[in-house]
Design a protein around this motif. Structure first.
Motif, short mmCIF file in Angstrom:
data_model
loop_
_atom_site.label_atom_id
_atom_site.label_comp_id
_atom_site.label_asym_id
_atom_site.label_seq_id
_atom_site.Cartn_x
_atom_site.Cartn_y
_atom_site.Cartn_z
N SER A 1 0.93 -0.95 0.83
CA SER A 1 -0.05 0.07 0.25
C SER A 1 1.08 1.25 -0.13
CB SER A 1 -1.36 -0.47 1.13
OG SER A 1 0.03 -0.02 2.16
N VAL A 2 2.09 1.09 0.27
CA VAL A 2 2.93 2.95 0.31
C VAL A 2 4.38 1.85 -0.68
CG1 VAL A 2 4.73 4.28 1.41
CG2 VAL A 2 2.27 2.64 2.57
N LEU A 3 4.70 3.27 -1.64
CA LEU A 3 5.36 2.68 -2.63
C LEU A 3 6.81 3.61 -2.33
CD1 LEU A 3 3.21 2.17 -5.62
CD2 LEU A 3 3.94 0.26 -4.43
N PHE A 4 8.05 3.14 -2.12
CA PHE A 4 8.77 4.20 -1.95
C PHE A 4 10.07 4.20 -2.94
CE2 PHE A 4 8.38 2.01 2.22
CZ PHE A 4 7.40 2.66 3.02
N PHE A 5 9.86 5.76 -3.31
CA PHE A 5 10.77 6.02 -4.50
C PHE A 5 11.72 6.56 -4.10
CE2 PHE A 5 6.27 6.38 -6.51
CZ PHE A 5 6.59 5.32 -6.99
N GLY B 1 19.63 2.43 13.33
CA GLY B 1 19.65 1.31 12.24
C GLY B 1 17.65 0.41 12.11
N LEU B 2 17.72 2.09 11.74
CA LEU B 2 16.85 1.91 10.37
C LEU B 2 16.82 2.31 9.02
CD1 LEU B 2 14.04 3.97 13.04
CD2 LEU B 2 14.68 1.25 12.63
N LEU B 3 16.00 1.75 8.73
CA LEU B 3 15.69 2.48 6.76
C LEU B 3 14.29 3.83 6.88
CD1 LEU B 3 15.50 -0.89 4.52
CD2 LEU B 3 17.75 0.60 4.68
N GLY C 1 -0.42 5.37 -2.12
CA GLY C 1 -0.55 5.53 -0.96
C GLY C 1 -0.84 6.59 0.35
N VAL C 2 -0.37 6.71 1.52
CA VAL C 2 -0.54 7.85 2.48
C VAL C 2 0.53 8.45 1.96
CG1 VAL C 2 -0.33 8.53 3.88
CG2 VAL C 2 -2.32 6.68 3.89
N THR C 3 0.75 9.50 1.22
CA THR C 3 2.17 10.16 1.20
C THR C 3 2.90 10.18 2.37
OG1 THR C 3 1.57 10.60 -1.31
CG2 THR C 3 3.01 11.87 -0.31
N GLY C 4 3.97 10.71 1.92
CA GLY C 4 4.98 11.39 3.31
C GLY C 4 6.50 10.06 3.41
N LEU C 5 7.22 10.68 4.58
CA LEU C 5 8.18 9.81 4.91
C LEU C 5 8.43 9.08 6.49
CD1 LEU C 5 11.17 10.44 4.63
CD2 LEU C 5 10.97 11.89 6.29
N TYR C 6 8.55 7.96 5.65
CA TYR C 6 8.38 6.58 6.98
C TYR C 6 10.18 6.06 7.39
CZ TYR C 6 3.84 6.51 5.63
OH TYR C 6 2.44 6.56 4.60
N VAL D 1 8.10 -2.65 10.84
CA VAL D 1 7.33 -1.92 11.23
C VAL D 1 7.40 -0.47 10.70
CG1 VAL D 1 6.58 -0.56 13.12
CG2 VAL D 1 6.60 -2.82 14.05
N LYS D 2 6.35 -0.13 10.48
CA LYS D 2 6.96 1.73 9.05
C LYS D 2 5.63 2.46 10.09
CE LYS D 2 5.25 -0.26 5.84
NZ LYS D 2 4.75 -1.67 5.37
N HIS D 3 6.24 3.43 10.58
CA HIS D 3 5.76 4.49 10.74
C HIS D 3 6.42 5.97 9.93
CE1 HIS D 3 5.33 3.09 14.68
NE2 HIS D 3 6.61 2.49 15.05
N ARG D 4 4.49 6.42 9.73
CA ARG D 4 4.59 7.87 9.11
C ARG D 4 5.26 8.82 9.88
NH1 ARG D 4 -0.12 11.04 7.43
NH2 ARG D 4 0.85 12.81 5.58
N ILE D 5 6.45 9.26 9.44
CA ILE D 5 6.88 10.37 10.56
C ILE D 5 6.82 11.71 9.73
CG2 ILE D 5 8.95 8.98 11.87
CD1 ILE D 5 10.86 10.32 9.79
#
Length: 184
Positions: free
Chosen positions: A143-147, A156-158, A165-170, A178-182
């Motif tokens: 649901s989220v496509l990372f460009f 230690g995170l990507l 999907g829900v646009t933004g930085l994750y 686990v993905k968090h929209r920040i």
């Protein structure tokens, strides 16, 4: 000098223990195989992001890039069949292998190379073995496509940016998924 309007494969190499020093590498986005895109670099201490002098380093169709703490730059080229290359600053890339999935952008964290594979089934972030090109699913993401994708050795995170999907930085934990929209 061309204006760098569409960039891919943003990668940074720190040249000291301080995050404010280093070299920034970018690839100019293009589709014409007869006219390869160019990889550019700049010194982050030269007034970035103001009036920066971009130096072309080599012609190369960059799809994605990631840097290691050891100052290696991994590059991918190719949309549906992806070749994985490695280089060090100031040298042309050397072909390592072809990846088992089409990789768009990459990030390096926790001594592992990761890549975004939109056309894989399932789409998601895959761990890439640089020696064999084998890609193993780390984080499914339909649901989220990372460009854009990059790794942060401090936590230690990507980190990835999505326009679908829900646009933004994750922030993305490559171990737990686990993905968090920040940021929007």
């Amino acid at each position: 000098m061309k204006r760098l309007l569409s960039l891919v494969g943003l990668a940074c190499i720190a040249t000291s223990a301080h995050a404010q020093t280093g070299r920034l590498f970018v690839g100019e986005y293009g589709f014409d195989p007869e006219n390869p895109t160019t990889c550019y670099e700049t010194n982050l201490n030269s007034g970035f992001p103001g009036s920066v002098a971009w130096a072309p380093t080599f012609s190369f169709n960059v799809q994605g890039a990631a840097c290691t703490p050891q100052n290696l730059v991994y590059l991918t080229s190719g949309t549906f069949q992806t070749d994985l290359y490695v280089t060090i600053p100031g040298r042309p890339p050397t072909l390592l292998t072809q990846t088992s999935e089409a990789i768009f952008d990459m990030g390096y964290v926790n001594n592992k190379l990761y890549g975004w594979a939109e056309y894989a089934s399932p789409s998601g972030i895959y761990e890439i073995n640089p020696e064999t090109g084998q890609c193993t699913l780390a984080v499914a993401s339909t649901s989220v496509l990372f460009f854009a994708l990059d790794g942060n050795p401090a936590d230690g995170l990507l980190y990835g940016f999505s326009e679908y999907g829900v646009t933004g930085l994750y922030s993305i934990n490559p171990v737990t998924g686990v993905k968090h929209r920040i940021a929007p």
